[in-house]
Design an enzyme around this catalytic site. Structure first.
Site, PDB file in Angstrom:
ATOM      1  N   CYS A   1       4.389 -30.510  -2.852  1.00 48.75           N
ATOM      2  CA  CYS A   1       4.050 -31.155  -4.117  1.00 48.75           C
ATOM      3  C   CYS A   1       5.079 -30.909  -5.217  1.00 48.75           C
ATOM      4  CB  CYS A   1       2.668 -30.707  -4.576  1.00 48.75           C
ATOM      5  SG  CYS A   1       1.390 -31.085  -3.368  1.00 48.75           S
TER       6      CYS A   1
ATOM      7  N   HIS B   1       1.142 -28.585 -13.724  1.00 49.23           N
ATOM      8  CA  HIS B   1       0.788 -29.074 -12.390  1.00 49.23           C
ATOM      9  C   HIS B   1      -0.705 -29.413 -12.359  1.00 49.23           C
ATOM     10  CE1 HIS B   1       1.651 -29.863  -8.259  1.00 49.23           C
ATOM     11  NE2 HIS B   1       0.846 -28.916  -7.799  1.00 49.23           N
TER      12      HIS B   1
ATOM     13  N   GLU C   1      -1.925 -20.939 -12.652  1.00 51.21           N
ATOM     14  CA  GLU C   1      -0.902 -21.590 -13.476  1.00 51.21           C
ATOM     15  C   GLU C   1      -1.076 -21.213 -14.940  1.00 51.21           C
ATOM     16  OE1 GLU C   1       1.299 -25.915 -14.086  1.00 51.21           O
ATOM     17  OE2 GLU C   1      -0.729 -25.877 -13.242  1.00 51.21           O
TER      18      GLU C   1
ATOM     19  N   LYS D   1      -3.059 -35.370 -14.228  1.00 57.95           N
ATOM     20  CA  LYS D   1      -3.714 -35.640 -12.946  1.00 57.95           C
ATOM     21  C   LYS D   1      -5.191 -36.012 -13.100  1.00 57.95           C
ATOM     22  CE  LYS D   1      -0.686 -32.977  -9.856  1.00 57.95           C
ATOM     23  NZ  LYS D   1       0.314 -32.432 -10.792  1.00 57.95           N
TER      24      LYS D   1
ATOM     25  N   HIS E   1      -3.648 -36.625  -7.787  1.00 58.64           N
ATOM     26  CA  HIS E   1      -2.487 -35.843  -7.369  1.00 58.64           C
ATOM     27  C   HIS E   1      -1.661 -36.657  -6.368  1.00 58.64           C
ATOM     28  CE1 HIS E   1       0.212 -32.795  -6.339  1.00 58.64           C
ATOM     29  NE2 HIS E   1      -0.598 -31.826  -5.932  1.00 58.64           N
TER      30      HIS E   1
ATOM     31  N   PHE F   1       2.784 -26.320  -1.706  1.00 57.71           N
ATOM     32  CA  PHE F   1       2.423 -25.475  -0.570  1.00 57.71           C
ATOM     33  C   PHE F   1       3.695 -24.841   0.005  1.00 57.71           C
ATOM     34  CE2 PHE F   1      -1.761 -27.702   0.968  1.00 57.71           C
ATOM     35  CZ  PHE F   1      -2.381 -27.284  -0.198  1.00 57.71           C
TER      36      PHE F   1
END
Length: 418
Positions: free
Chosen positions: A168, A308, A319, A340, A345, A404
């Site tokens: 991502c 994010h 985060e 988002k 996403h 990831f």
């Protein structure tokens, strides 16, 4: 190298909330969510039935129907968004047009997942009809680097060409590495960003198995709720976000419209877990600080962070810790939001889309909101611009993405000044 400044001169978007930059930005500012019931296949056997699908996509302005049949959808998205970006930059964008300076024009557009649709279909062919019936286009349609390869072939970009894959964070890292390519004098123009088209049975099944997705199937417009206490997972979406980066002198000489300057880039690893961010947020914090160090700014100069903010329990909590660790006491002065809630996403395309949101915030003086924020989470105590856009003069805007594998990417943009 330090004397070569890099600016943004064009951008292109495909998203579930609009297939051009103007519509995309208007949707973000006004909080128009693009999440709905999945229409492309039967989801009755899945835990999650919702996603952010692109509507009314037509690749034929840039890709013939014959070529499109030989491209996975993520590659089509990449080529079309790149064509938009080149036109926006005044650099043609016409398929097949030869460039006198093509050796100095490169491309870094990639995907976090690649041709998952093609892979899934051809697995069924292999299983049901045998190896001799598998398509000869399986490999070139499946591999993630084909977004960059096809874009370069379509628009005659003969300079550095890479397909970076960091889940991502792919779009963010692709833009960051393109920035360094120009700084190092290996190109004058780079087309960079991310594309994704993984709303397919295998993609949905995989994320359902991870229990990473929201199951708020009866209320798709409110399913993606970054930083909200009652968030229950992210919502898959798709699309492409592509920038044209250009060396400042080159842009000035041709009279380009300069949208923003790229001044910082951070890339780090958590080295912690295959799917979870590090609990202390250290990796993301170091990426933020690295980008600020490149730009030569302090935390109190930062105006906006597009986080994010995936709407998952762990990402949003960790985060938040990362942003607070990176900015210290200055964190209370910085506007933060996750777009988002509106777009879902878009995985490997998220960085491209969200960098464009940062640039538009600089252009317009508007912070897009984090929508669907109803119940505060004490673990996410940032100024997240809840539900309503806010006017603010933005000189420095930052995008942050986590992938990831522990990949962290951060891009820092500045309002352009001569």
């Amino acid at each position: 190298m330090d004397k070569r400044r890099v600016v943004v001169t064009g951008y292109g978007v495909l998203s579930c909330v609009g297939n051009d930059v103007t519509t995309f930005w208007d949707s973000l500012v006004n909080g128009r969510c693009g999440i709905g019931e999945i229409t492309r296949f039967d989801t009755s056997a899945y835990r999650t039935h919702i996603a952010g699908e692109i509507k009314n996509f037509d690749p034929t302005e840039y890709i013939s129907l014959k070529e499109a049949r030989r491209m996975d959808l993520f590659t089509q998205y990449a080529v079309v968004a790149a064509g938009q970006a080149l036109k926006s930059a005044g650099l043609g964008g016409n398929p097949g047009e030869k460039r006198d300076n093509g050796d100095r024009c490169g491309c870094m557009v990639s995907s976090g997942v690649g041709g998952l649709s093609t892979m899934g279909k051809e697995c069924l062919v292999l299983d049901g009809r045998g190896p001799d019936r598998v398509s000869p286009f399986l490999i070139p349609m499946m591999i993630s680097d084909m977004a960059a390869g096809a874009t370069a072939m379509t628009f005659d970009l003969r300079g550095p060409n890479l397909g970076l894959v960091t889940a991502c964070a792919t779009g963010c890292h692709s833009i960051g590495e393109a920035f360094w390519t120009i700084k190092h004098d290996d190109a004058d123009i780079m087309v960079a960003g991310g594309a994704e088209a993984s709303i397919v049975p295998m993609g949905l099944a995989g994320f359902c198995a991870l229990k990473a997705l929201s199951t708020r199937n009866d209320d798709p417009l409110h399913a993606s709720r970054p930083f909200d206490l009652n968030r229950d997972g992210f919502v898959m979406s798709e699309g492409a976000g592509v920038l044209v980066l250009e060396e400042l002198g080159h842009a000035v000489r041709r009279g380009a419209n300069i949208l923003a300057e790229v001044v910082g880039y951070g890339a780090t690893a958590d080295a912690y877990h295959i799917t979870s961010p590090a609990p202390d947020g250290n990796g993301c914090a170091r990426a933020i600080q690295m980008a600020m160090r490149h730009a030569g700014i302090t935390a109190d100069q930062l105006d906006y962070i597009n986080a994010h903010g995936t709407s998952t329990s762990l990402n949003d909590k960790y985060e938040t810790l990362a942003i607070k660790a990176a900015l210290g006491d200055a964190v209370s002065k910085v506007a933060v939001s996750s777009t988002k809630g509106t777009t879902g996403h878009a995985l490997g395309a998220a960085g491209g889309l969200e960098c464009i949101a940062c640039i538009k915030s600089i252009e317009t003086g508007i912070i897009p909101p984090t929508i669907n924020y109803e119940t505060p989470d004490p673990d996410c105590d940032l100024d997240i611009t809840p539900n309503t856009a806010r006017k603010r003069d933005v000189t420095y805007a930052m995008n942050s993405n986590l992938g990831f594998g522990g990949h962290n990417g951060t891009m820092l943009f500045k309002k352009f000044e001569n």
